[in-house]
Design an enzyme around this catalytic site. Structure first.
Site, PDB file in Angstrom:
ATOM      1  N   HIS A   1       2.508  -9.260 -19.961  1.00  0.00           N
ATOM      2  CA  HIS A   1       3.332  -9.222 -21.174  1.00  0.00           C
ATOM      3  C   HIS A   1       4.822  -9.238 -20.865  1.00  0.00           C
ATOM      4  O   HIS A   1       5.631  -8.753 -21.663  1.00  0.00           O
ATOM      5  CB  HIS A   1       2.992  -7.993 -22.014  1.00  0.00           C
ATOM      6  CG  HIS A   1       2.162  -8.305 -23.215  1.00  0.00           C
ATOM      7  ND1 HIS A   1       2.228  -7.587 -24.386  1.00  0.00           N
ATOM      8  CD2 HIS A   1       1.234  -9.270 -23.440  1.00  0.00           C
ATOM      9  CE1 HIS A   1       1.388  -8.079 -25.274  1.00  0.00           C
ATOM     10  NE2 HIS A   1       0.769  -9.109 -24.725  1.00  0.00           N
TER      11      HIS A   1
ATOM     12  N   HIS B   1      -2.928 -20.148 -25.729  1.00  0.00           N
ATOM     13  CA  HIS B   1      -2.821 -18.792 -26.274  1.00  0.00           C
ATOM     14  C   HIS B   1      -3.359 -18.784 -27.695  1.00  0.00           C
ATOM     15  O   HIS B   1      -3.117 -19.708 -28.453  1.00  0.00           O
ATOM     16  CB  HIS B   1      -1.341 -18.395 -26.263  1.00  0.00           C
ATOM     17  CG  HIS B   1      -1.028 -17.066 -26.850  1.00  0.00           C
ATOM     18  ND1 HIS B   1      -0.505 -16.917 -28.128  1.00  0.00           N
ATOM     19  CD2 HIS B   1      -1.132 -15.813 -26.347  1.00  0.00           C
ATOM     20  CE1 HIS B   1      -0.297 -15.644 -28.367  1.00  0.00           C
ATOM     21  NE2 HIS B   1      -0.673 -14.944 -27.315  1.00  0.00           N
TER      22      HIS B   1
END
Length: 392
Positions: A198, A299
């Site tokens: 992240h 994604h």
């Protein structure tokens, strides 16, 4: 055929609001669905869709590239994450309309499928909200991983790395190493493991320390090891580690991905088709990656329409590798659709849909049962021990 209106249907899914886009035409009963979900930016995206509507009303929805260029070119200002998410949702719906009008699935419009199924991966307990397990409890975490795999998955993406800064404390490195090894031992070598940083590390050095701790379990890739946008730093990190890197969910344009490709900064790119200009942008990005020998792993932790868009893209994209999905995000994920639903997973893969268009329809009556609400924002917990805000 002409576009007559663009509507949004917002569905609250706890940590995000799904933004479904419905494009109407002057042909009775002919419309298309798209998805423009962007976490914690719901009001802005919906307003931008309204701003884009004048650029598309009266246009032929089958001239998809032309309509996309009207939205991007006439906008003058670079659209960014919010604007391109709005464009993407409208663009998806145009493919849905065209496929329905011609009586063919969207993957046929993309040149036809190049594979017979689509490999997918999920998150811990299929990303079910409220069912996560802290990484501090290694045994409980491994139990949850095993439970997820036993749902029929051959691949899973996990978060091993804590909120961090410019350094990686040795106790944290040791714990990440212990956790990663325990997970690999629990699931064996037949399950692909990915891990998402992240962008939490603020330095190449901190990222490298955590990657080196995880590398022995042979992950398929480490995602967003550092914050996106610094291609030079990502390329430098790639040269220093013995683990494939991936990035792309927070990049939007072919130019940004071309920079990654030119520097060979990652092994896999991860465009989000709800943010990068839809299938139109995604196909250009995939071609850039293919020329640089890079795989594509889109994604998608969002709603069912975004999943359907990804499925058609994956079927027709030669350098596709694996698809993210989060169909367990809320217990009624499937219920928000009518009986037409192409995302049923068996043995770790999605099958080939043959319904015209995207093959998915939103049940607007069911959607109305989950109206817009302020999302719960897990990023607000991203605080370092000294009180500094961390990258979530």
């Amino acid at each position: 055929m002409k576009i007559t209106a663009v509507q949004t249907v917002v569905v609250n899914a706890i940590h995000r609001n799904w933004i479904f886009v419905k494009v109407l035409t002057d042909q009775p009963g002919l419309y298309g669905w798209g998805e423009a979900t962007l976490e914690w930016k719901t009001r802005a995206v919906c307003a931008t869709i309204e701003d884009l509507e004048p650029f598309v009303i009266g246009e032929d929805p089958t001239r998809i590239e032309h309509v996309v260029r009207r939205m991007t070119g006439f906008s003058f200002w670079p659209l960014g994450a919010i604007g391109l998410s709005a464009v993407s949702g409208i663009e998806h719906a145009l493919w849905d309309i065209k496929g329905k009008a011609l009586g063919v699935p969207v993957h046929d419009l993309l040149g036809g499928r190049v594979r017979d199924n689509v490999a997918v991966y999920t998150h811990l307990r299929r990303a079910k909200i409220g069912a996560q397990v802290p990484t501090s409890d290694v045994n409980a975490f491994c139990d949850a991983v095993q439970e997820t795999v036993e749902m029929g998955y051959n691949a899973i993406k996990l978060g091993f790395v804590p909120y961090t800064g410019y350094t990686a404390p040795l106790p944290e490195i040791r714990h990440v190493e212990k956790l990663a090894h325990a997970v690999r031992e629990r699931v064996g070598d037949g399950v692909e493991i990915m891990t998402d940083f992240h962008g939490r590390p603020d330095s190449v050095e901190a990222a490298r320390a955590y990657i080196d701790a995880i590398t022995p379990i042979k992950p398929l890739f480490v995602e967003e090891a550092i914050q996106p946008g610094d291609v030079g730093a990502m390329a430098e990190l790639a040269r220093q580690v013995a683990c494939p890197l991936a990035t792309g969910e927070r990049l939007f344009t072919p130019r940004e991905f071309a920079d990654l490709a030119e520097k060979r900064a990652v092994a896999y790119i991860q465009p989000d088709l709800a943010h990068c200009g839809g299938l139109t942008g995604g196909r250009k990005i995939a071609a850039i990656a293919e020329a640089a020998h890079m795989g594509i792993a889109p994604h998608n932790p969002m709603g069912p329409v975004a999943g359907a868009v990804a499925l058609h893209f994956d079927l027709a994209t030669p350098n596709f590798v694996i698809q993210e999905e989060a169909v367990g995000l809320v217990p009624w994920f499937r219920d928000i659709c009518t009986q037409t639903y192409p995302l049923d997973m068996q043995n770790g893969v999605w099958g080939v849909p043959d319904a015209p268009g995207l093959g998915i329809e939103i049940d607007e009556a069911e959607a109305a049962r989950h109206p817009f609400a302020q999302e719960e924002i897990p990023a607000l917990e991203a605080i370092l021990p000294d009180g500094r805000i961390a990258n979530w």
